[in-house]
Each structure stands twice: as C-alpha cells, then as structure tokens.
Scaffold this motif. Sequence first.
Motif, PDB file in Angstrom:
ATOM      1  N   ILE A  25       0.844  -1.203   0.000  1.00  0.00           N
ATOM      2  CA  ILE A  25       0.000   0.000   0.000  1.00  0.00           C
ATOM      3  C   ILE A  25       0.875   1.248   0.000  1.00  0.00           C
ATOM      4  N   ALA A  26       1.914   1.233   0.862  1.00  0.00           N
ATOM      5  CA  ALA A  26       2.796   2.400   0.992  1.00  0.00           C
ATOM      6  C   ALA A  26       3.569   2.689  -0.297  1.00  0.00           C
ATOM      7  N   LYS A  27       3.918   1.647  -1.047  1.00  0.00           N
ATOM      8  CA  LYS A  27       4.718   1.850  -2.256  1.00  0.00           C
ATOM      9  C   LYS A  27       3.857   1.981  -3.514  1.00  0.00           C
ATOM     10  N   HIS A  28       2.533   1.951  -3.361  1.00  0.00           N
ATOM     11  CA  HIS A  28       1.638   1.951  -4.523  1.00  0.00           C
ATOM     12  C   HIS A  28       1.864   3.154  -5.432  1.00  0.00           C
ATOM     13  N   LYS A  29       2.160   4.283  -4.824  1.00  0.00           N
ATOM     14  CA  LYS A  29       2.336   5.514  -5.595  1.00  0.00           C
ATOM     15  C   LYS A  29       3.575   5.456  -6.486  1.00  0.00           C
ATOM     16  N   LYS A  30       4.568   4.652  -6.082  1.00  0.00           N
ATOM     17  CA  LYS A  30       5.851   4.646  -6.783  1.00  0.00           C
ATOM     18  C   LYS A  30       5.969   3.568  -7.855  1.00  0.00           C
ATOM     19  N   VAL A  31       5.113   2.541  -7.810  1.00  0.00           N
ATOM     20  CA  VAL A  31       5.251   1.429  -8.759  1.00  0.00           C
ATOM     21  C   VAL A  31       4.672   1.805 -10.120  1.00  0.00           C
ATOM     22  N   GLU A  32       5.193   1.173 -11.154  1.00  0.00           N
ATOM     23  CA  GLU A  32       4.717   1.446 -12.509  1.00  0.00           C
ATOM     24  C   GLU A  32       3.411   0.692 -12.786  1.00  0.00           C
ATOM     25  N   ASN A  33       3.411  -0.620 -12.503  1.00  0.00           N
ATOM     26  CA  ASN A  33       2.206  -1.411 -12.755  1.00  0.00           C
ATOM     27  C   ASN A  33       1.330  -1.410 -11.505  1.00  0.00           C
ATOM     28  N   LYS A  34       0.471  -0.409 -11.413  1.00  0.00           N
ATOM     29  CA  LYS A  34      -0.328  -0.217 -10.210  1.00  0.00           C
ATOM     30  C   LYS A  34      -1.426  -1.276 -10.073  1.00  0.00           C
ATOM     31  N   LEU A  35      -1.904  -1.809 -11.186  1.00  0.00           N
ATOM     32  CA  LEU A  35      -2.963  -2.824 -11.131  1.00  0.00           C
ATOM     33  C   LEU A  35      -2.441  -4.110 -10.496  1.00  0.00           C
ATOM     34  N   ILE A  36      -1.228  -4.507 -10.877  1.00  0.00           N
ATOM     35  CA  ILE A  36      -0.605  -5.702 -10.278  1.00  0.00           C
ATOM     36  C   ILE A  36      -0.384  -5.473  -8.791  1.00  0.00           C
ATOM     37  N   ASN A  37       0.063  -4.267  -8.450  1.00  0.00           N
ATOM     38  CA  ASN A  37       0.293  -3.939  -7.048  1.00  0.00           C
ATOM     39  C   ASN A  37      -1.008  -3.990  -6.259  1.00  0.00           C
ATOM     40  N   ALA A  38      -2.089  -3.476  -6.845  1.00  0.00           N
ATOM     41  CA  ALA A  38      -3.396  -3.513  -6.193  1.00  0.00           C
ATOM     42  C   ALA A  38      -3.852  -4.963  -5.997  1.00  0.00           C
ATOM     43  N   PHE A  39      -3.549  -5.809  -6.965  1.00  0.00           N
ATOM     44  CA  PHE A  39      -3.870  -7.241  -6.890  1.00  0.00           C
ATOM     45  C   PHE A  39      -3.135  -7.889  -5.711  1.00  0.00           C
ATOM     46  N   LEU A  62      -9.920   0.442   1.840  1.00  0.00           N
ATOM     47  CA  LEU A  62      -8.823   0.436   0.871  1.00  0.00           C
ATOM     48  C   LEU A  62      -8.941   1.516  -0.205  1.00  0.00           C
ATOM     49  N   PRO A  63     -10.096   1.652  -0.857  1.00  0.00           N
ATOM     50  CA  PRO A  63     -10.201   2.714  -1.881  1.00  0.00           C
ATOM     51  C   PRO A  63      -9.879   4.101  -1.329  1.00  0.00           C
ATOM     52  N   ILE A  64     -10.373   4.381  -0.097  1.00  0.00           N
ATOM     53  CA  ILE A  64     -10.125   5.686   0.523  1.00  0.00           C
ATOM     54  C   ILE A  64      -8.654   5.841   0.887  1.00  0.00           C
ATOM     55  N   ILE A  65      -8.051   4.767   1.439  1.00  0.00           N
ATOM     56  CA  ILE A  65      -6.641   4.819   1.846  1.00  0.00           C
ATOM     57  C   ILE A  65      -5.744   5.119   0.653  1.00  0.00           C
ATOM     58  N   LEU A  66      -5.914   4.366  -0.417  1.00  0.00           N
ATOM     59  CA  LEU A  66      -5.077   4.575  -1.610  1.00  0.00           C
ATOM     60  C   LEU A  66      -5.302   5.960  -2.197  1.00  0.00           C
ATOM     61  N   TYR A  67      -6.553   6.399  -2.188  1.00  0.00           N
ATOM     62  CA  TYR A  67      -6.887   7.719  -2.747  1.00  0.00           C
ATOM     63  C   TYR A  67      -6.200   8.838  -1.952  1.00  0.00           C
ATOM     64  N   LEU A  68      -6.285   8.758  -0.612  1.00  0.00           N
ATOM     65  CA  LEU A  68      -5.713   9.808   0.233  1.00  0.00           C
ATOM     66  C   LEU A  68      -4.192   9.875   0.122  1.00  0.00           C
ATOM     67  N   LEU A  69      -3.560   8.729  -0.113  1.00  0.00           N
ATOM     68  CA  LEU A  69      -2.098   8.713  -0.247  1.00  0.00           C
ATOM     69  C   LEU A  69      -1.626   9.492  -1.474  1.00  0.00           C
ATOM     70  N   TYR A  70      -2.537   9.708  -2.422  1.00  0.00           N
ATOM     71  CA  TYR A  70      -2.192  10.469  -3.632  1.00  0.00           C
ATOM     72  C   TYR A  70      -2.535  11.943  -3.504  1.00  0.00           C
ATOM     73  N   CYS A  71      -3.250  12.310  -2.451  1.00  0.00           N
ATOM     74  CA  CYS A  71      -3.689  13.698  -2.291  1.00  0.00           C
ATOM     75  C   CYS A  71      -2.664  14.503  -1.481  1.00  0.00           C
ATOM     76  N   LYS A  72      -2.178  15.571  -2.053  1.00  0.00           N
ATOM     77  CA  LYS A  72      -1.184  16.414  -1.387  1.00  0.00           C
ATOM     78  C   LYS A  72      -1.817  17.548  -0.590  1.00  0.00           C
ATOM     79  N   SER A  73      -3.090  17.836  -0.870  1.00  0.00           N
ATOM     80  CA  SER A  73      -3.775  18.920  -0.163  1.00  0.00           C
ATOM     81  C   SER A  73      -5.273  18.636  -0.149  1.00  0.00           C
ATOM     82  N   PHE A  74      -6.018  19.483   0.580  1.00  0.00           N
ATOM     83  CA  PHE A  74      -7.469  19.317   0.655  1.00  0.00           C
ATOM     84  C   PHE A  74      -8.107  19.499  -0.721  1.00  0.00           C
ATOM     85  N   LYS A  75      -7.525  20.379  -1.523  1.00  0.00           N
ATOM     86  CA  LYS A  75      -8.052  20.597  -2.873  1.00  0.00           C
ATOM     87  C   LYS A  75      -7.994  19.318  -3.704  1.00  0.00           C
ATOM     88  N   ASN A  76      -6.897  18.555  -3.533  1.00  0.00           N
ATOM     89  CA  ASN A  76      -6.772  17.294  -4.254  1.00  0.00           C
ATOM     90  C   ASN A  76      -7.832  16.288  -3.811  1.00  0.00           C
TER      91      ASN A  76
END
Length: 342
Positions: A25-39, A62-76
């Motif tokens: 989960i923590a490295k999801h943002k950095k991997v290229e194949n995100k679908l495999i990582n999600a699997f 899970l959907p909320i956790i992954l989503y928030l890890l990509y948000c840098k601010s409240f606007k995101n």
Amino acid sequence: ILSTTHLIQSEIFTMLFFTLSFYFIAKHKKVENKLINAFIIGIFLGMAILARPSIIFIIFLLPIILYLLYCKSFKNIIRIEKNFNILLQGFFSLFISLLILFPWAYFVKSIEGNYTITSAESRYRFVWDQAIYAFALSENISYKEALLKTERSKVHQLNYIECDSILDNSVERANCFNKLTKDGYKLFFSNPIEGHIKAFTRSIVQFFISGGGQNFTNLMTPVNKKKLNNKAKDWKNKAHKRIMLFYDNNNLALVNTIITVTYATIMRIMAILGLIFILKRKKYAYVLFILGVLIYFASIHIYHGSSRYRVPIEPILVYLSFYGFLFLKKFKKAGEVVNEKT
C-alpha cells in the motif's frame, strides 16, 4: 514478537500478511504497474483477515486509503476526477480480498446459514467478555464477581446450557448463540459511560505499553495444568480498577515485566518522535495512513488491549521508532552546529 512465536496463536501470521499489505500500500504511488500492485495488496490483506478476522473492516477502507495517499492537499481530495483511477484500483483490491475470503465465508454459511468469517460462538465470547469488563469497572468489582453477576447468573446459565445442548455445526445452534450475543450487547450498553471510559483507557494503555512479559515468564517457568488453572482463578479475583501490567507476585515475573514494559515505553516515545519527523517532511497523507492503522488496531479489540494484539503492527511501530532515532540524531547535530557558531 519473540515470546509470541512460541505460542500457538495467529498473531505471527497476521503480522506477516499485514506487514506485506502495508508495504505494498505504501509503495503503490511509486510502482509502474499499479494494477498488479493492487492485486497483491488484495491477496495479502485477504490472507491477513483469514488469520485475524478483526482486520476485515480495513478492506472496505482500501479505496479511501489509496486515494488519500495520492492527495497532497485538501483541494486534491475534493477533485475526485483527478485520482479517480486510484479509487478504482482500491475497489479492485477490495474485490480481490473478498475473493480470498469467499471460500471460508461460504463454508461458514453451509454450517450456520449466513455468510460470515466468524462463528456465532466466537462472537458470543467476544461480546460477553467486553460486557463483563465494562461491568466490572463500572461497579468497581473483580472480574470474577462481575462474571457471577452476569454470564454466570442462573437465568443466563440455563439459556447457555440450552444452546450448548444443540447439535454442533448447525443453524439452530448458531441462532441460539446469536440470541445470547444480543443479551451481551444489552449488558454492554447498559453500563454507565464512566465504566466504558475506564475500560477503554486501560485497554489503550495496555495495548501500547504492555510488553509480553507474562509470555516470557510462562516460557521460562513452565507450570502444570492445575497450577495454571489456579493462576487463572487468581487473575479473575483481581479488581480491575487499575491498569493491569503486573499479573504475578514472583520476582521473575516482575523483572520480565519491568524489562518489557520499559522497552515498549521507550519505543513508543521514539515512535512519537518518528511521527513528528515525518510530519516535518510534510508527508501528511502518509502520517494520516499510519495513524489510521495504529488507531484501528488499538480500538478494534475494544477493551481487550494487550501486547498480543499489538504484534501485527509491531513492525510499523519499530519503523516509526527508527525515524524517532533519526530525529534525535538530527536534533543533536543541529545543536552542535549552534554551539560551534556561538
């Protein structure tokens, strides 16, 4: 962790699978194949839930956790369209976890008539234990006294014997225990708020500070079954007014407890400094993710907080402590620079 590996319990497997889930989960943002990582996230989290069912609510986050890890601010956060694919990947992980759980849930349904991953009797035991703890603290009496007034009362015992006499692995037996569980909920919520606050405070402190000293004592001084039963009775006679870190009166148990509790306390202080260090690096979403995990595990067992239930997140706490030592190191260096200038 060292002491728990010698026990026939599920915590070590839970720790393995949850740590792997946390890592991916923590490295999801950095991997290229995100679908495999999600699997992979879905598989490991599903396995963790099979080892310890109390984790199950995390998969729905899970959907909320992954989503928030990509948000840098409240606007995101409010601009869902920007990271909508991440939400979909989170739901994909959720779906994979449910697939992992389905065979077991189907097996339980074939026995008890409902899709679930815990048996009716295990839910009964969990709810009544919580209710008795809250009752004991509300009335300022021992666990045994609370037990005799609640679960061991004549009326409840007659109902329990009736349920226990029904054929094992049957829908009728499960329904009977489900009814008794509802009675446990009534007892739980009938306690005053003061009792719940005391029970929850004690549970949180024991969850983070207890060090598993009792496990070491048991390993180093094996006892026969008769003595073990006597120890259990002594424990039930103890009042629950105070936080219970010391269960025994012998010197070995006291030394083990002091060592393990001191270690756990120091590591928790370092973990707090580690969180401050990560905050200073402006990794707000990451800190929120870690705090969410810690709060979840500390709260999900309600009033059963202990070092045993902390084992699955011990690697995360040690990870934070590592950053705490880095924080102290940088603070020391900054102080040396100031001293040189002055």
